[in-house]
Design a protein around this motif. Sequence first.
Motif, PDB file in Angstrom:
ATOM      1  N   PHE A 180       0.809  -1.217   0.000  1.00  0.00           N
ATOM      2  CA  PHE A 180       0.000   0.000   0.000  1.00  0.00           C
ATOM      3  C   PHE A 180       0.846   1.271   0.000  1.00  0.00           C
ATOM      4  O   PHE A 180       0.468   2.265  -0.616  1.00  0.00           O
ATOM      5  CB  PHE A 180      -0.954  -0.030   1.189  1.00  0.00           C
ATOM      6  N   ALA A 181       1.969   1.287   0.696  1.00  0.00           N
ATOM      7  CA  ALA A 181       2.863   2.446   0.602  1.00  0.00           C
ATOM      8  C   ALA A 181       3.424   2.568  -0.809  1.00  0.00           C
ATOM      9  O   ALA A 181       3.593   3.680  -1.324  1.00  0.00           O
ATOM     10  CB  ALA A 181       3.996   2.327   1.622  1.00  0.00           C
ATOM     11  N   LEU A 182       3.708   1.442  -1.445  1.00  0.00           N
ATOM     12  CA  LEU A 182       4.150   1.442  -2.840  1.00  0.00           C
ATOM     13  C   LEU A 182       3.097   2.100  -3.727  1.00  0.00           C
ATOM     14  O   LEU A 182       3.413   2.952  -4.570  1.00  0.00           O
ATOM     15  CB  LEU A 182       4.413   0.009  -3.304  1.00  0.00           C
ATOM     16  N   GLY A 183       1.827   1.729  -3.546  1.00  0.00           N
ATOM     17  CA  GLY A 183       0.758   2.321  -4.342  1.00  0.00           C
ATOM     18  C   GLY A 183       0.602   3.805  -4.078  1.00  0.00           C
ATOM     19  O   GLY A 183       0.398   4.592  -5.017  1.00  0.00           O
ATOM     20  N   ALA A 184       0.693   4.210  -2.805  1.00  0.00           N
ATOM     21  CA  ALA A 184       0.581   5.638  -2.477  1.00  0.00           C
ATOM     22  C   ALA A 184       1.711   6.433  -3.121  1.00  0.00           C
ATOM     23  O   ALA A 184       1.492   7.534  -3.650  1.00  0.00           O
ATOM     24  CB  ALA A 184       0.588   5.826  -0.957  1.00  0.00           C
ATOM     25  N   PHE A 185       2.922   5.881  -3.085  1.00  0.00           N
ATOM     26  CA  PHE A 185       4.060   6.564  -3.699  1.00  0.00           C
ATOM     27  C   PHE A 185       3.871   6.700  -5.208  1.00  0.00           C
ATOM     28  O   PHE A 185       4.105   7.782  -5.783  1.00  0.00           O
ATOM     29  CB  PHE A 185       5.348   5.797  -3.396  1.00  0.00           C
ATOM     30  N   LEU A 186       3.450   5.637  -5.861  1.00  0.00           N
ATOM     31  CA  LEU A 186       3.276   5.696  -7.317  1.00  0.00           C
ATOM     32  C   LEU A 186       2.132   6.624  -7.699  1.00  0.00           C
ATOM     33  O   LEU A 186       2.179   7.274  -8.749  1.00  0.00           O
ATOM     34  CB  LEU A 186       3.049   4.281  -7.868  1.00  0.00           C
ATOM     35  N   LEU A 187       1.104   6.712  -6.857  1.00  0.00           N
ATOM     36  CA  LEU A 187       0.032   7.678  -7.121  1.00  0.00           C
ATOM     37  C   LEU A 187       0.578   9.102  -7.023  1.00  0.00           C
ATOM     38  O   LEU A 187       0.318   9.933  -7.902  1.00  0.00           O
ATOM     39  CB  LEU A 187      -1.111   7.489  -6.132  1.00  0.00           C
ATOM     40  N   ALA A 188       1.316   9.396  -5.956  1.00  0.00           N
ATOM     41  CA  ALA A 188       1.883  10.741  -5.799  1.00  0.00           C
ATOM     42  C   ALA A 188       2.847  11.061  -6.934  1.00  0.00           C
ATOM     43  O   ALA A 188       2.863  12.194  -7.446  1.00  0.00           O
ATOM     44  CB  ALA A 188       2.586  10.857  -4.447  1.00  0.00           C
ATOM     45  N   LEU A 189       3.639  10.082  -7.353  1.00  0.00           N
ATOM     46  CA  LEU A 189       4.565  10.293  -8.462  1.00  0.00           C
ATOM     47  C   LEU A 189       3.808  10.576  -9.755  1.00  0.00           C
ATOM     48  O   LEU A 189       4.161  11.499 -10.516  1.00  0.00           O
ATOM     49  CB  LEU A 189       5.459   9.060  -8.628  1.00  0.00           C
ATOM     50  N   THR A 190       2.771   9.806 -10.014  1.00  0.00           N
ATOM     51  CA  THR A 190       1.979   9.999 -11.237  1.00  0.00           C
ATOM     52  C   THR A 190       1.307  11.364 -11.240  1.00  0.00           C
ATOM     53  O   THR A 190       1.305  12.067 -12.264  1.00  0.00           O
ATOM     54  CB  THR A 190       0.923   8.887 -11.356  1.00  0.00           C
ATOM     55  N   LEU A 191       0.741  11.758 -10.110  1.00  0.00           N
ATOM     56  CA  LEU A 191       0.099  13.067 -10.033  1.00  0.00           C
ATOM     57  C   LEU A 191       1.114  14.190 -10.162  1.00  0.00           C
ATOM     58  O   LEU A 191       0.802  15.255 -10.711  1.00  0.00           O
ATOM     59  CB  LEU A 191      -0.673  13.184  -8.723  1.00  0.00           C
ATOM     60  N   SER A 192       2.342  13.974  -9.677  1.00  0.00           N
ATOM     61  CA  SER A 192       3.389  14.976  -9.841  1.00  0.00           C
ATOM     62  C   SER A 192       3.747  15.175 -11.307  1.00  0.00           C
ATOM     63  O   SER A 192       4.159  16.271 -11.711  1.00  0.00           O
ATOM     64  CB  SER A 192       4.644  14.547  -9.067  1.00  0.00           C
ATOM     65  N   LEU A 193       3.569  14.112 -12.098  1.00  0.00           N
ATOM     66  CA  LEU A 193       3.875  14.185 -13.529  1.00  0.00           C
ATOM     67  C   LEU A 193       2.669  14.561 -14.368  1.00  0.00           C
ATOM     68  O   LEU A 193       2.805  14.764 -15.583  1.00  0.00           O
ATOM     69  CB  LEU A 193       4.417  12.831 -14.008  1.00  0.00           C
ATOM     70  N   PHE A 194       1.493  14.652 -13.766  1.00  0.00           N
ATOM     71  CA  PHE A 194       0.272  14.871 -14.542  1.00  0.00           C
ATOM     72  C   PHE A 194       0.332  16.178 -15.327  1.00  0.00           C
ATOM     73  O   PHE A 194      -0.112  16.239 -16.479  1.00  0.00           O
ATOM     74  CB  PHE A 194      -0.942  14.871 -13.606  1.00  0.00           C
TER      75      PHE A 194
END
Length: 520
Positions: free
Chosen positions: A141-155
């Motif tokens: 779940f921390a992996l998913g939260a990190f990848l979500l934040a990373l994706t939104l940072s690149l949006f």
Amino acid sequence: MSTLERGVLLRGVAGGAARSGARVLTALFVVYAVVGLFALDHHEPWRDEAQAWLIARDLPLSDIVFTQMGHEGTPALWHLLNALLISLGLPFSAQAYLNFSFAVGTVGLVFWRAPFSPLVKVLFAFNYYMAYEFSHIARNFALGAFLLALTLSLFGQRRERPMLYAVAVALLANANVFGFLMALGLGMIHAVEALRDRRIGQAVLPALVMAAAGLFAFVQMIPAADNFRTAGAIGMFNMFTPRNLLLANFDLFFGRLDEPVRAFSREWPPARVLLYAMAGFAVLFWGLFLLQIRTSWEALLFFGVVAGGIAYIMVFKKEGSPRVHGHLLLAAIGALWLQAVLHRPSAALRLPGGRSVPAAWLGMGFTAALCAGLAPSVLRAGWNWQKDIRHPFSGAPEMASYLLERGLDRRTIVAYESAWGSAVLPYLDADARFYYPDLRRFGSYLVWTREWAERFQGLPFDEILRSAEADLGGLGGDPEGVLFLMSHPVDDPRVELLHSVAENVERETFHLYRLRKPAP
């Protein structure tokens, strides 16, 4: 600048001097990392954490991806990262630090890339889910939260750097089932934008990357034929418990305060008004939230896909739990992030009779509700930190130490219930295996079959003995050679207790027995 930053309630915080705000965030980021590491050092992994490690250690990569995931219900990215740690010769404890690094990375991205006020960022970082449930219990779940934040940072750069953005979405889809839902929502936004803006040619390759990764994740999550959750309509509708939606909101905003209130209300019925007030707050919060994001179809689509998928899981597939409920918060944060990046400020709410509610008022109300909803969760995180520091979360390390110090780890060990007993194995030699009466075989990781579900709880000790005698070729020849690792005490004159872990273990208590020598 986001609506949350414009809110009058937070204007003094969000509009302060940039340097001062950056220093405060940096200091709090260090506090998050240092205090979190201290608490993590006192956390004993339990069987959910051991399961991923044992799968990664004892299965070939192809079997992890294409066989075992059909029982796990998640894509294999987290397991493959565990396999990487194992290939580097790192111990089981490395899993916890890898997981925590993803949580720290998430907080860092939110602190320095998210378009929220400092107060909202801090409350998000120190809420129960990010400060404990995701960061200290090592799952995906921390992996998913990190990848979500990373994706939104690149949006915001999705058009300038489309392939980088597509790869981030692809990884997010393979983090866990919730990441899959989030990637699905972002992929749908990508497709609609491409059609609307007539950029189909430029969008095809990134779309193919996202689609291929999503299909790969979906194939892994198709339930195995003998998965214990495949009852009913091909496993899609195992139950119908809409009450779980209400319980999820109680957990999200109030921890588990509803449980003592409910118990107290049985003695004093007027106390039920507190439950109604909690439910009313949840309705108010989500109402204000939807009013806040209604100007952005992208935010509405993203939240609808993710929250709808979570609601389906909780109502039709399995009971909710904190790890599930926390993803409702991630879905809301993600939607607000999208709205801010797309520069879609909240609009005034028009009422009958030509009246309206100013957008600023709506923003103030939602910001107040968001902070009020996150603040109790910060206290909950602190409470769980201190519990982990003062008491063992699992007795598995202590029991493993006892077995190793006395050379008992090479004995034949019958572990029941298997779900708890498996938590001891990561501390033993890599070739160690337990006999699991509920699976009727030797093993390390668990395979969640229907046979397991029928036998994993409540087997009488007589049945455990019969299964062991049948599958191990009898126990009479060397009764002291077989040990019984039990998750509950056994009151039976045929066995004697060798060791028990401390009684204050929260999740996993172990009792080790051996058969008594037969009377001459």
